[in-house]
Enzyme design. Structure first.
Site, PDB file in Angstrom:
ATOM      1  CB  CYS A 102      -2.058   9.766  -5.620  1.00 45.25           C
ATOM      2  SG  CYS A 102      -3.216   8.389  -5.727  1.00 45.25           S
ATOM      3  CB  CYS A 160      -5.083  10.265  -7.739  1.00 45.04           C
ATOM      4  SG  CYS A 160      -5.075   9.839  -5.982  1.00 45.04           S
TER       5      CYS A 160
END
Length: 309
Positions: A69, A72
């Site tokens: 991700c 993230c």
């Protein structure tokens, strides 16, 4: 967001299956009464029971993330920085959703990064998606106020910071990369896109710029979408390219990589040859975002090749 309240997550989070689970001592955070503890810990399905109990003494911030991700990786360092600056007033528990499916299910993490706090065992929403540092600081301040209102005012004994080892200095970030990163922190995704595009114009093989551009384009697209509206539009228009793009973006942001690839490959298969180019280009962009070595990318790329030839 401007206000946080446990009522906002009522019915959205179910941690009951994790409350009474014994914690693995090596993985759990120490209590404030014990020795010095790190305020940033990796939480697992097995260790979360103790972390949940600790939220009765000190607010716990839960960062749900995954290795693939991109947003993230932009948000997590900011959260950790702000948490450490508070000197033990909060515990930051990092949850890899791929390795801990029960926690991901318990928090109903449909999109990551997702950040939730726990006060006395009760979930409190913070934010979903990458947000600028100033907003992170504001929400942490609100969290401490809410914790104090609920009598959760403990402080972790973080002890003396370990003596730092001398390490070689990292090379400075290229100017256009630094410009893009600063724009992302400010929430100006359009400016970040322009900076990465300039970097790629200078060096088309700049892998960091390629990955960064894919990540920030995804962030820019999904921040404007409503999940329910997007899925309804895609269901009513199975050959509507933009509607399918929107749901695929939301699936990628939420960690449903195979679903996103499958949706776009199914769409590609239905379209005539002169309609396929935008779908192929979006797939290639998402392949670069997830990573060429990821088995999900390899599988999807092979299917795309079979459809092309």
């Amino acid at each position: 967001m401007t206000d946080i309240s446990p009522a906002a997550l009522r019915g959205a989070v179910d941690l009951s299956s994790l409350r009474n689970r014994p914690a693995t001592p090596a993985a759990a955070a120490q209590s404030p009464a014990a020795g010095a503890a790190d305020i940033v810990v990796d939480a697992t399905d097995e260790s979360f029971g103790q972390i949940l109990e600790l939220s009765r003494t000190v607010p716990v911030v839960v960062d749900l993330w995954a290795e693939w991700c991109g947003p993230c990786k932009q948000l997590s360092p900011i959260i950790e920085k702000v948490a450490r600056e508070l000197g033990g007033k909060v515990l930051l528990a990092k949850v890899d959703v791929d390795a801990n499916p029960q926690l991901a299910q318990g928090f109903r993490a449909q999109s990551i990064p997702m950040v939730v706090a726990l006060i006395a065992g009760q979930p409190v929403p913070m934010f979903t998606g990458a947000v600028p540092e100033q907003q992170v600081r504001e929400v942490f301040a609100q969290l401490l106020q809410l914790a104090a209102q609920n009598g959760v005012t403990g402080t972790l004994n973080v002890g003396e910071p370990p003596e730092e080892q001398a390490t070689p200095e990292e090379p400075p970030m290229p100017p256009l990369h630094a410009e893009a990163f600063a724009a992302i922190e400010a929430g100006d995704y359009a400016a970040a896109i322009v900076a990465y595009e300039k970097a790629l114009a200078e060096n088309p093989r700049d892998e960091d710029a390629i990955a960064g551009l894919g990540q920030v384009r995804l962030l820019d697209r999904v921040q404007k979408l409503d999940l329910h509206d997007a899925r309804a539009a895609a269901a009513s228009g199975p050959r509507d390219v933009q509607a399918q793009f929107d749901v695929a973006d939301l699936d990628i942001a939420g960690g449903h990589v195979d679903d996103a690839f499958g949706r776009l490959l199914d769409l590609f298969a239905q379209l005539s040859s002169d309609e396929r180019t935008p779908v192929r280009e979006r797939l290639i962009e998402l392949f670069g975002l997830i990573g060429a070595a990821d088995p999900r990318v390899i599988t999807a790329r092979n299917r795309l090749s079979s459809l092309l030839f």
